[in-house]
Design an enzyme around this catalytic site. Structure first.
Site, short mmCIF file in Angstrom:
data_model
loop_
_atom_site.label_atom_id
_atom_site.label_comp_id
_atom_site.label_asym_id
_atom_site.label_seq_id
_atom_site.Cartn_x
_atom_site.Cartn_y
_atom_site.Cartn_z
N HIS A 316 0.93 -1.14 0.02
CA HIS A 316 0.09 0.06 -0.04
C HIS A 316 0.91 1.28 -0.19
CE1 HIS A 316 -3.11 2.87 0.91
NE2 HIS A 316 -4.08 1.90 0.60
N ASP A 374 -8.14 -5.06 -0.35
CA ASP A 374 -8.57 -5.70 -1.50
C ASP A 374 -8.40 -7.24 -1.67
OD1 ASP A 374 -9.43 -3.20 -2.72
OD2 ASP A 374 -7.41 -2.69 -3.15
N1 ACO Z 1 4.33 -7.32 -5.14
C1 ACO Z 1 5.85 -7.37 -5.20
N2 ACO Z 1 6.65 -6.32 -4.89
C2 ACO Z 1 5.84 -5.13 -4.51
C3 ACO Z 1 4.59 -5.10 -4.45
C4 ACO Z 1 3.95 -6.10 -4.79
N3 ACO Z 1 2.54 -6.16 -4.70
N4 ACO Z 1 4.35 -3.80 -3.83
C5 ACO Z 1 5.42 -3.01 -3.69
N5 ACO Z 1 6.14 -3.76 -4.01
C6 ACO Z 1 7.97 -3.61 -3.71
C7 ACO Z 1 8.49 -2.79 -4.94
O1 ACO Z 1 8.84 -3.35 -6.07
C8 ACO Z 1 9.50 -2.10 -4.18
O2 ACO Z 1 10.60 -2.99 -4.22
P1 ACO Z 1 12.13 -2.39 -4.52
O3 ACO Z 1 12.02 -1.23 -3.17
O4 ACO Z 1 12.94 -3.33 -4.15
O5 ACO Z 1 12.13 -1.35 -5.26
C9 ACO Z 1 8.99 -1.93 -2.75
O6 ACO Z 1 7.83 -3.01 -2.69
C10 ACO Z 1 8.34 -0.52 -2.52
O7 ACO Z 1 7.18 -0.60 -3.58
P2 ACO Z 1 6.49 0.68 -4.40
O8 ACO Z 1 6.26 0.55 -5.56
O9 ACO Z 1 7.63 2.02 -3.70
O10 ACO Z 1 5.29 1.22 -3.36
P3 ACO Z 1 4.24 2.24 -3.77
O11 ACO Z 1 3.90 2.94 -2.26
O12 ACO Z 1 4.62 2.99 -4.81
O13 ACO Z 1 3.14 1.13 -4.18
C11 ACO Z 1 1.13 -0.14 -4.52
C12 ACO Z 1 2.13 0.89 -3.76
C13 ACO Z 1 0.93 0.80 -6.00
C14 ACO Z 1 -0.22 -0.39 -3.92
C15 ACO Z 1 1.94 -1.46 -4.62
O14 ACO Z 1 2.40 -2.01 -3.55
C16 ACO Z 1 1.00 -2.22 -5.82
O15 ACO Z 1 1.25 -2.22 -6.96
N6 ACO Z 1 0.44 -3.21 -5.11
C17 ACO Z 1 -0.38 -4.33 -5.64
C18 ACO Z 1 -1.68 -3.68 -6.24
C19 ACO Z 1 -2.67 -3.52 -5.24
O16 ACO Z 1 -3.05 -4.49 -4.44
N7 ACO Z 1 -3.37 -2.37 -5.04
C20 ACO Z 1 -4.14 -2.04 -3.91
C21 ACO Z 1 -4.04 -0.54 -3.29
S1 ACO Z 1 -4.95 -0.41 -2.20
C22 ACO Z 1 -6.35 0.51 -2.56
O17 ACO Z 1 -6.42 0.95 -3.57
C23 ACO Z 1 -7.61 0.37 -1.88
#
Ligand code: ACO
Length: 440
Positions: A316, A374
């Site tokens: 998140h 979710d």
């Molecule tokens: N699976 C694998 N790796 C992940 C995931 C994931 N779901 N989410 C984050 N990471 C990793 C990133 O690759 C990054 O790794 P790094 O530090 O080695 O580069 C690290 O964790 C930090 O992630 P960010 O992308 O910087 O996190 P951000 O805050 O930008 O993204 C997001 C948040 C978009 C929700 C992301 O976690 C994601 O895409 N999750 C899956 C989609 C999802 O479930 N969305 C629902 C959000 S809740 C809502 O809308 C109610």
């Protein structure tokens, strides 16, 4: 902590030193009631000629708000000061809607009047059903929602004047009241079943389930456990501060666009898989994984930076420890499955195993990637009989209340301006046009 106040007049300041010109500038620091203070950069460009640069707005406060507070590290979500867990346990969606819109919990009288005001508007203009028939039956219901909600501005001309508080209020009631009706119609249309008119003696959640699952040929009995779970799901999704869709609604509204158009913009933003589309994406991912034995392979792919696969329903932008809504939803998930007698749903078993493995995996632990709301909502909705394409639609029903509350707060703010971010331009500098014959 409970008394909301306008941000205090700044006493602290940050000092910006430009090492190119050796000039300094004082930037006021403004404190909120809780949470991080902000550095006020409104005069930065006028005084220094610099913009700030913050793609994704990870460090930028776009507005002052009194509605929702999130502390992602503590896993705290407050609506008007009330923790989400307490609201989910003791309140109901209509009461939470009143709270978000008006700032305080209602008295009994206020609650009755609010419910009456909302239910008065549950039906949609009859001609809207003709409008529905213009869509293909296999259209994604979010596509239908974008179109139909946007089209409300073509049907309700008497609530489009955003400068009239009464019209704003009526538009708000209409949107909250009609969203379940429109969502159920989108579902019925995709199934080729007749539309079911709302029944105002039912609660908000019951009415939605009734319009979705009843058919004229048979009696329909609401299941109180499922209605409660639906209501709770609506509460958990009602508002979430300045997320992508809410910011979209505010930005669209900042130009003076009518509320129906603004909410349609919010629906479009919510549709994406990184936002509201995630619960649909969770089910698609579980289907893709297929079997527990394949989990390690997909975990490996999620960790591989050269692979675009991510574990949907994990992580998140704001919650970096746990998502308080996910904990309530997890409980609700087990209640619903118990009620429906789903003991060994293969996808659920798969989801639980995935949750277990990911929570123990160093990559996910180190990055604080926990299941979000979710992850569980998709499983509940599937068990209730919703097709995956409807999942984000349900999110949109609930979030409409938050969008409206945030839009209303913005319109009522006398300092409100049209939203207009700036940019760091890295394209061509000025060059002269050449006729086509001279290019190459
Ligand atoms: N699976 C694998 N790796 C992940 C995931 C994931 N779901 N989410 C984050 N990471 C990793 C990133 O690759 C990054 O790794 P790094 O530090 O080695 O580069 C690290 O964790 C930090 O992630 P960010 O992308 O910087 O996190 P951000 O805050 O930008 O993204 C997001 C948040 C978009 C929700 C992301 O976690 C994601 O895409 N999750 C899956 C989609 C999802 O479930 N969305 C629902 C959000 S809740 C809502 O809308 C109610």
């Amino acid at each position: 902590m409970s008394q909301p106040k306008t941000a205090a007049a700044p006493k602290k300041k940050a000092i910006l030193t430009d090492t190119v010109t050796n000039k300094t500038m004082d930037l006021p620091i403004i404190d909120g009631s809780i949470g991080p203070s902000v550095i006020d950069v409104r005069k930065l460009y006028a005084d220094t000629g610099y913009f700030t640069y913050d793609p994704g707005f990870t460090s930028t406060g776009s507005c002052e708000s009194k509605i929702t507070y999130i502390d992602g590290d503590e896993g705290l979500l407050l609506h008007r000061g009330y923790p989400i867990e307490e609201l989910a346990e003791h309140s109901n969606f209509m009461e939470v809607a009143y709270l978000l819109l008006n700032g305080d919990l209602p008295t009994l009288e206020e609650m009755k009047k609010f419910e009456k005001d909302i239910t008065y508007h549950t039906m949609v203009h009859e001609q809207l059903s003709t409008f529905f028939r213009g869509f293909r039956r296999d259209a994604h219901p979010m596509a239908v929602m974008c179109g139909v909600v946007g089209a409300l501005s073509a049907f309700y001309h008497d609530s489009l004047d955003i400068n009239d508080p009464h019209q704003r209020m009526i538009a708000s009631f209409r949107l909250i009241a009609k969203m379940p009706t429109i969502a159920a119609m989108a579902f019925k249309y995709s199934m080729g079943q007749p539309f079911i008119y709302p029944k105002n003696k039912l609660s908000y959640a019951e009415n939605f389930l009734y319009m979705t699952f009843a058919v004229p040929a048979e009696d329909y009995q609401n299941n109180p456990v499922l209605a409660k779970a639906m209501d709770r799901l609506f509460i958990l999704h009602a508002d979430h501060e300045q997320n992508a869709s809410t910011s979209t609604v505010r930005l669209a509204g900042s130009s003076g666009a009518n509320p129906f158009a603004c909410i349609a913009a919010g629906i479009a933003s919510l549709w994406g898989p990184a936002h509201g589309g995630a619960n649909e994406a969770v089910l698609a991912m579980l289907g893709q994984i297929g079997d527990k034995k394949n989990i390690p392979e997909f975990i490996k792919r999620a960790k591989d930076k050269n692979d675009s696969f991510r574990l949907m329903g994990f992580g998140h932008r704001v919650y970096k420890n746990f998502d308080p809504r996910a904990q309530v939803m997890r409980k609700s998930c087990h209640e619903v499955l118990g009620e429906l007698g789903v003991k060994h749903e293969p996808l659920l078993d798969l989801a639980m195993e995935l949750e277990r493995i990911a929570l123990e995996d160093k990559y996910f632990v180190e990055r604080k990637l926990y299941p979000n709301v979710d992850f569980y909502s998709g499983i509940i909705l599937r068990a209730m009989g919703f097709p995956t394409s409807m999942f984000t639609v349900l999110f949109a029903i609930a979030r409409t209340v938050g969008w409206i509350a945030q839009w209303k707060e913005m319109i009522e703010d006398p300092s409100q301006k049209i939203g207009r971010p700036r940019q760091l331009y890295t394209g061509h500098t000025r060059r002269s046009y050449k006729p086509v014959q001279q290019r190459g």
